[in-house]
Design a protein around this motif. Structure first.
Motif, mmCIF file in Angstrom:
data_model
loop_
_atom_site.group_PDB
_atom_site.id
_atom_site.type_symbol
_atom_site.label_atom_id
_atom_site.label_comp_id
_atom_site.label_asym_id
_atom_site.label_seq_id
_atom_site.Cartn_x
_atom_site.Cartn_y
_atom_site.Cartn_z
ATOM 1 N N LEU A 180 6.978 23.370 12.260
ATOM 2 C CA LEU A 180 6.347 24.602 11.789
ATOM 3 C C LEU A 180 7.140 25.227 10.645
ATOM 4 N N ILE A 181 8.412 24.879 10.537
ATOM 5 C CA ILE A 181 9.235 25.358 9.412
ATOM 6 C C ILE A 181 8.565 24.992 8.088
ATOM 7 N N HIS A 182 8.034 23.788 8.007
ATOM 8 C CA HIS A 182 7.394 23.335 6.766
ATOM 9 C C HIS A 182 6.090 24.101 6.507
ATOM 10 N N PHE A 183 5.375 24.426 7.581
ATOM 11 C CA PHE A 183 4.168 25.242 7.414
ATOM 12 C C PHE A 183 4.530 26.641 6.922
ATOM 13 N N ILE A 184 5.579 27.217 7.497
ATOM 14 C CA ILE A 184 6.022 28.547 7.061
ATOM 15 C C ILE A 184 6.406 28.504 5.584
ATOM 16 N N ALA A 185 7.173 27.487 5.204
ATOM 17 C CA ALA A 185 7.606 27.361 3.807
ATOM 18 C C ALA A 185 6.412 27.229 2.867
ATOM 19 N N GLY A 186 5.471 26.367 3.227
ATOM 20 C CA GLY A 186 4.323 26.137 2.355
ATOM 21 C C GLY A 186 3.380 27.318 2.284
ATOM 22 N N ALA A 225 4.004 30.553 3.131
ATOM 23 C CA ALA A 225 4.644 31.776 2.624
ATOM 24 C C ALA A 225 5.186 31.571 1.209
ATOM 25 N N ARG A 226 5.143 30.333 0.757
ATOM 26 C CA ARG A 226 5.626 29.980 -0.579
ATOM 27 C C ARG A 226 7.094 30.348 -0.760
ATOM 28 N N VAL A 227 7.883 29.868 0.222
ATOM 29 C CA VAL A 227 9.332 30.037 0.181
ATOM 30 C C VAL A 227 9.971 28.661 0.329
ATOM 31 N N ASP A 228 11.272 28.586 0.066
ATOM 32 C CA ASP A 228 11.954 27.309 0.226
ATOM 33 C C ASP A 228 12.197 27.029 1.710
ATOM 34 N N LYS A 229 12.559 25.798 2.009
ATOM 35 C CA LYS A 229 12.745 25.371 3.406
ATOM 36 C C LYS A 229 13.876 26.140 4.083
ATOM 37 N N GLU A 230 14.927 26.448 3.349
ATOM 38 C CA GLU A 230 16.044 27.196 3.934
ATOM 39 C C GLU A 230 15.592 28.592 4.386
ATOM 40 N N THR A 231 14.823 29.269 3.561
ATOM 41 C CA THR A 231 14.300 30.589 3.923
ATOM 42 C C THR A 231 13.357 30.465 5.122
ATOM 43 N N ALA A 232 12.509 29.467 5.094
ATOM 44 C CA ALA A 232 11.580 29.250 6.214
ATOM 45 C C ALA A 232 12.331 28.965 7.510
ATOM 46 N N VAL A 236 15.300 30.150 8.327
ATOM 47 C CA VAL A 236 15.821 31.439 8.808
ATOM 48 C C VAL A 236 14.708 32.225 9.503
ATOM 49 N N ILE A 237 13.532 32.244 8.917
ATOM 50 C CA ILE A 237 12.402 32.947 9.530
ATOM 51 C C ILE A 237 12.069 32.322 10.881
ATOM 52 N N PHE A 238 11.972 31.003 10.925
ATOM 53 C CA PHE A 238 11.654 30.270 12.154
ATOM 54 C C PHE A 238 12.658 30.582 13.259
ATOM 55 N N LEU A 239 13.943 30.527 12.923
ATOM 56 C CA LEU A 239 14.983 30.744 13.931
ATOM 57 C C LEU A 239 15.093 32.204 14.356
ATOM 58 N N ARG A 245 -1.165 33.513 11.096
ATOM 59 C CA ARG A 245 -1.406 34.684 10.247
ATOM 60 C C ARG A 245 -1.208 34.357 8.772
ATOM 61 N N LEU A 246 -0.192 33.578 8.470
ATOM 62 C CA LEU A 246 0.015 33.165 7.084
ATOM 63 C C LEU A 246 -1.174 32.337 6.592
ATOM 64 N N SER A 247 -1.708 31.506 7.462
ATOM 65 C CA SER A 247 -2.836 30.664 7.053
ATOM 66 C C SER A 247 -4.100 31.482 6.806
#
Length: 163
Positions: A28-34, A36-43, A45-48, A62-64
């Motif tokens: 789901l980190i990759h879904f958050i990144a894609g 939310a249009r953020v990099d994987k590192e930011t995603a 942090v959000i995931f964790l 919600r992002l989708s």
């Protein structure tokens, strides 16, 4: 085969379910990144920062649903989160329970560690036997999670989400 060995095998199956679930949920980190249009590192942090599966899935859903997400992306993501949520109940049953053993050596069972408030009563201690049917349910969930994992990777590649 002894009851102890059968229970040990069941615990190994639950461990495999946990591994498969955790590995798939982390995608789901990759879904958050894609989305939310953020990099994987930011995603990451959000995931964790979100400490439950439900919160992570809610965020992805919600992002989708934002206007900036294409209908095609939304449909693909919501299909996957729906499938993932479909497996959550079984996973939770074996991760949030007490394992109880019969004094006469009968099959062990799970007892859910949840209180359900009813109108004027409490319901607690829902029990499920650890038998062949339970093992088959776990094996089916593991297989479905593997398919969900593959579907997530296909969506990541299809929409060029950060890897």
């Amino acid at each position: 085969m002894s009851q102890h060995l059968q229970f040990d095998n069941f615990l190994l199956l639950v461990g495999k379910l946990n591994y498969t679930w955790t590995n798939t949920e982390s995608l789901l980190i990759h879904f958050i990144a894609g989305l939310a249009r953020v990099d994987k590192e930011t995603a990451t942090v959000i995931f964790l920062t979100l400490n439950t599966t439900r919160a992570r899935i809610d965020l992805v859903e919600r992002l989708s649903k934002l206007d900036k997400t294409t209908r095609e992306q939304r449909s693909a993501v919501l299909d996957i989160t729906s499938r993932l949520l479909g497996q959550a109940k079984l996973r939770n049953r074996y991760n949030h329970c007490i394992y109880a053993f019969d004094a006469e050596g009968g099959n062990p069972r799970t007892i859910l560690m949840r209180i359900a408030d009813r109108k004027d009563t409490l319901k607690m201690g829902q029990s499920h036997p650890l038998n062949d049917a339970a093992a088959e349910d776990i094996e089916a969930a593991i297989n479905e999670l593997a398919l969900i994992n593959q579907a997530i990777w296909q969506v990541i590649q299809r929409f060029d989400f950060p890897r």
